[in-house]
Design an enzyme around this catalytic site. Structure first.
Site, mmCIF file in Angstrom:
data_model
loop_
_atom_site.group_PDB
_atom_site.id
_atom_site.type_symbol
_atom_site.label_atom_id
_atom_site.label_comp_id
_atom_site.label_asym_id
_atom_site.label_seq_id
_atom_site.Cartn_x
_atom_site.Cartn_y
_atom_site.Cartn_z
ATOM 1 N N GLY A 12 0.792 -1.227 0.000
ATOM 2 C CA GLY A 12 0.000 0.000 0.000
ATOM 3 C C GLY A 12 0.824 1.277 0.000
ATOM 4 O O GLY A 12 0.359 2.311 0.508
ATOM 5 N N ASN A 14 1.570 3.019 -2.630
ATOM 6 C CA ASN A 14 0.848 3.950 -3.518
ATOM 7 C C ASN A 14 -0.382 4.517 -2.806
ATOM 8 O O ASN A 14 -0.669 5.713 -2.928
ATOM 9 C CB ASN A 14 0.457 3.263 -4.831
ATOM 10 C CG ASN A 14 1.597 3.265 -5.819
ATOM 11 O OD1 ASN A 14 1.875 4.278 -6.483
ATOM 12 N ND2 ASN A 14 2.312 2.155 -5.907
ATOM 13 N N LYS A 65 -16.197 -15.655 -9.046
ATOM 14 C CA LYS A 65 -15.534 -14.353 -9.123
ATOM 15 C C LYS A 65 -16.575 -13.233 -9.218
ATOM 16 O O LYS A 65 -16.424 -12.167 -8.621
ATOM 17 C CB LYS A 65 -14.637 -14.351 -10.362
ATOM 18 C CG LYS A 65 -13.907 -13.048 -10.578
ATOM 19 C CD LYS A 65 -12.922 -13.194 -11.717
ATOM 20 C CE LYS A 65 -12.185 -11.903 -11.927
ATOM 21 N NZ LYS A 65 -10.769 -12.084 -12.140
ATOM 22 N N MET A 90 -3.835 -7.477 -6.753
ATOM 23 C CA MET A 90 -3.207 -8.560 -7.511
ATOM 24 C C MET A 90 -4.195 -9.530 -8.157
ATOM 25 O O MET A 90 -3.917 -10.719 -8.272
ATOM 26 C CB MET A 90 -2.224 -9.319 -6.610
ATOM 27 C CG MET A 90 -1.096 -8.451 -6.059
ATOM 28 S SD MET A 90 -0.208 -7.533 -7.330
ATOM 29 C CE MET A 90 0.726 -8.866 -8.064
ATOM 30 N N ARG A 91 -5.344 -9.020 -8.561
ATOM 31 C CA ARG A 91 -6.310 -9.866 -9.271
ATOM 32 C C ARG A 91 -6.752 -9.191 -10.558
ATOM 33 O O ARG A 91 -6.792 -7.953 -10.624
ATOM 34 C CB ARG A 91 -7.555 -10.108 -8.409
ATOM 35 C CG ARG A 91 -7.312 -11.074 -7.293
ATOM 36 C CD ARG A 91 -8.548 -11.189 -6.412
ATOM 37 N NE ARG A 91 -8.195 -11.956 -5.241
ATOM 38 C CZ ARG A 91 -8.257 -13.275 -5.163
ATOM 39 N NH1 ARG A 91 -8.732 -13.972 -6.165
ATOM 40 N NH2 ARG A 91 -7.880 -13.904 -4.060
ATOM 41 N N ASN A 107 -5.542 1.967 -12.961
ATOM 42 C CA ASN A 107 -4.509 1.073 -12.434
ATOM 43 C C ASN A 107 -3.145 1.727 -12.662
ATOM 44 O O ASN A 107 -2.992 2.556 -13.562
ATOM 45 C CB ASN A 107 -4.570 -0.270 -13.170
ATOM 46 C CG ASN A 107 -3.551 -1.260 -12.650
ATOM 47 O OD1 ASN A 107 -3.325 -1.375 -11.439
ATOM 48 N ND2 ASN A 107 -2.895 -1.974 -13.551
ATOM 49 N N HIS A 109 0.898 0.687 -13.410
ATOM 50 C CA HIS A 109 1.698 -0.454 -13.846
ATOM 51 C C HIS A 109 3.172 -0.045 -13.894
ATOM 52 O O HIS A 109 3.500 0.989 -14.478
ATOM 53 C CB HIS A 109 1.224 -0.896 -15.233
ATOM 54 C CG HIS A 109 1.912 -2.123 -15.721
ATOM 55 N ND1 HIS A 109 1.643 -3.384 -15.214
ATOM 56 C CD2 HIS A 109 2.891 -2.294 -16.641
ATOM 57 C CE1 HIS A 109 2.414 -4.260 -15.816
ATOM 58 N NE2 HIS A 109 3.191 -3.641 -16.685
HETATM 59 C C1 GRF Z 1 3.308 -1.064 -7.590
HETATM 60 O O1 GRF Z 1 4.601 -1.242 -8.056
HETATM 61 C C2 GRF Z 1 2.337 -0.962 -8.736
HETATM 62 O O2 GRF Z 1 2.891 -0.457 -9.912
HETATM 63 C C3 GRF Z 1 1.913 -2.376 -8.954
HETATM 64 O O3 GRF Z 1 1.901 -2.960 -7.683
HETATM 65 C C4 GRF Z 1 2.808 -2.273 -6.827
HETATM 66 C C5 GRF Z 1 2.059 -1.921 -5.580
HETATM 67 O O4 GRF Z 1 2.891 -1.481 -4.554
HETATM 68 N N1 GRF Z 1 0.634 -2.411 -9.654
HETATM 69 P P1 GRF Z 1 2.229 -0.834 -3.259
HETATM 70 O O5 GRF Z 1 1.278 -1.870 -2.667
HETATM 71 O O6 GRF Z 1 1.503 0.402 -3.666
HETATM 72 O O7 GRF Z 1 3.347 -0.564 -2.330
#
Ligand code: GRF
Length: 200
Positions: A12, A14, A65, A90-91, A107, A109
């Protein structure tokens, strides 16, 4: 002020950058709810520390799902979320969920799409030997890392980079451009025209 719902499976960091930017008034949004598919996701702790509702929704409790995602949608609606932020979720988002929030789900990436979609993108880029990689924020569509691109930033791969040092610099860029993309959305400045996102 628009309300965000953040979906996260892991650390988390981000999410933290987005919470911090909102507390500083750099982005005109309120993080209204954080949802995780992992009971022990640190993202949930971060939410709790800021008194943001933190909800664990267990995929294993649902037979499909679709049902699982309907529960997520129910919680997003309950918290009047108008923008969904995937931050290390992660899904793969299913068809109905993607449709429900078309143009309203983002999202991030850790590579320059359409290069290196999927898992551990920075590692794929590093192992491929590219000299420049980066970060992409995009709208979510059905399919993995395929939606219209909102913002991208390049990150150079240096001669002495290790996987870890590259990842650290990629993260630093993420913490800048995710809040920027959210703020553009909040200001009504993002217009989707086919595959192209115009910033008006
Ligand atoms: C990030 O690197 C993002 O680009 C990817 O998953 C990671 C998440 O990291 N989709 P965090 O949970 O925000 O630390």
């Amino acid at each position: 002020m628009i309300k965000l719902g953040v979906l996260a499976s892991g650390q988390g960091t981000n999410l933290q950058a987005i919470i911090d930017a909102s507390l500083k008034g750099e982005i005109e949004v309120e993080v209204s709810v954080v949802i995780s598919d992992k009971r022990d996701a640190y993202a949930l702790k971060r939410a709790e520390e800021h008194s943001i509702p933190a909800i664990f929704i267990n995929r294993g409790d649902f037979s499909s799902k679709e049902e699982y995602e309907r529960e997520i949608i129910k919680n997003l609606q309950k918290h009047e979320v108008s923008l969904v932020i995937l931050a290390g979720y992660m899904r793969v988002v299913g068809k109905e969920f993607a449709k429900e929030y078309k143009g309203k789900m983002m999202n991030i990436h850790p590579a320059l799409l359409p290069s290196f979609p999927g898992l551990k993108a920075w590692e794929q880029a590093y192992n491929y030997g590219v000299k420049v990689s980066g970060v992409t924020v995009h709208f979510v569509e059905e399919g993995v890392d395929t939606g219209p691109v909102i913002l991208q930033r390049a990150v150079e791969v240096k001669e002495d980079d290790t996987l870890d040092s590259l990842l650290q610099r990629i993260h630093q860029e993420e913490y800048k451009i995710y809040p920027q993309a959210i703020q553009l959305f909040a200001q009504g400045k993002l217009k989707i025209e086919g595959r192209r996102v115009r910033i008006i």
